[in-house]
Design a protein around this motif. Structure first.
Motif, short mmCIF file in Angstrom:
data_model
loop_
_atom_site.label_atom_id
_atom_site.label_comp_id
_atom_site.label_asym_id
_atom_site.label_seq_id
_atom_site.Cartn_x
_atom_site.Cartn_y
_atom_site.Cartn_z
N CYS A 125 -33.75 -50.98 -15.85
CA CYS A 125 -33.54 -52.34 -15.36
C CYS A 125 -33.52 -53.34 -16.51
O CYS A 125 -34.18 -53.14 -17.53
CB CYS A 125 -34.64 -52.69 -14.36
N PRO A 126 -32.75 -54.41 -16.35
CA PRO A 126 -32.60 -55.39 -17.44
C PRO A 126 -33.89 -56.17 -17.71
O PRO A 126 -34.73 -56.35 -16.84
CB PRO A 126 -31.50 -56.32 -16.94
N GLY A 127 -34.01 -56.61 -18.97
CA GLY A 127 -35.16 -57.40 -19.36
C GLY A 127 -34.92 -58.89 -19.27
O GLY A 127 -35.83 -59.68 -19.43
N ASP A 128 -33.68 -59.30 -19.04
CA ASP A 128 -33.37 -60.72 -18.93
C ASP A 128 -32.40 -60.92 -17.79
O ASP A 128 -31.21 -60.61 -17.94
CB ASP A 128 -32.79 -61.25 -20.24
N PRO A 129 -32.80 -61.39 -16.62
CA PRO A 129 -34.18 -61.73 -16.31
C PRO A 129 -35.04 -60.47 -16.18
O PRO A 129 -34.53 -59.38 -15.90
CB PRO A 129 -34.08 -62.44 -14.96
N LEU A 130 -36.35 -60.64 -16.40
CA LEU A 130 -37.28 -59.51 -16.35
C LEU A 130 -37.28 -58.89 -14.96
O LEU A 130 -37.56 -59.56 -13.98
CB LEU A 130 -38.69 -59.96 -16.73
N THR A 131 -36.95 -57.61 -14.90
CA THR A 131 -37.00 -56.87 -13.64
C THR A 131 -37.70 -55.54 -13.89
O THR A 131 -37.82 -55.09 -15.03
CB THR A 131 -35.59 -56.62 -13.06
N PHE A 132 -38.15 -54.95 -12.81
CA PHE A 132 -38.89 -53.70 -12.88
C PHE A 132 -38.19 -52.64 -12.03
O PHE A 132 -37.69 -52.94 -10.95
CB PHE A 132 -40.33 -53.89 -12.37
N ALA A 133 -38.18 -51.42 -12.52
CA ALA A 133 -37.61 -50.30 -11.78
C ALA A 133 -38.61 -49.86 -10.72
O ALA A 133 -39.72 -49.46 -11.04
CB ALA A 133 -37.30 -49.16 -12.73
N ASP A 134 -38.21 -49.98 -9.46
CA ASP A 134 -39.07 -49.57 -8.35
C ASP A 134 -38.65 -48.18 -7.89
O ASP A 134 -37.59 -48.02 -7.29
CB ASP A 134 -38.96 -50.57 -7.21
N PRO A 135 -39.46 -47.15 -8.22
CA PRO A 135 -39.06 -45.78 -7.87
C PRO A 135 -39.01 -45.52 -6.37
O PRO A 135 -38.29 -44.62 -5.93
CB PRO A 135 -40.11 -44.91 -8.56
#
Length: 135
Positions: free
Chosen positions: A23-33
């Protein structure tokens, strides 16, 4: 929101509408398994792991849970202490089996360190004894 599921180990990026491996860091996102999506915040049963921007049910070894911010941290934030009993960042060490808050390590400890000389008082390691107390 793009609802097309991505196959594991890919994650749906709602901005690009593509399946991506991280997942991209800009905007900050999180990979939801659990949902295979890039999310701005992890769900209430997970913790955000900033090192690789994933949502985790439990923090990795040597990381501590910041309960209110839902983060996995290697070092607790200022004013909090790493409790090795619960693996949580805590505001004080009063409920830990390691009863003293050491400001030099930001951890709960069994006894205050002697280098530098710190003195245990009221569940805290202090640089000097409080008034009317002597080392």
């Amino acid at each position: 929101v793009w609802l097309t599921p991505c196959p594991a180990p890919l994650f749906a990026d709602n901005l690009t509408r593509a399946c991506i491996s991280s997942c991209p860091g800009d905007p900050l996102t999180f990979a939801d398994p659990s949902s295979h999506q890039c999310v701005s915040t992890c769900n209430s049963s997970e913790y955000a792991f900033l090192d690789n921007r994933t949502c985790l049910a439990t923090c990795p070894p040597a990381y501590f849970r910041h309960i209110s911010l839902r983060l996995c941290l290697a070092t607790c934030l200022e004013g909090q202490f790493a409790d090795n009993d619960t693996l949580n960042c805590v505001p004080d060490c009063t409920t830990s089996s390691l009863p003293f808050a050491d400001p030099t390590t930001q951890a709960c400890v069994a006894q205050c360190p002697s280098d530098p000389d710190l003195f245990g008082y009221n569940h805290k390691c202090l640089t000097q004894c409080p008034p009317s107390y002597f080392a």
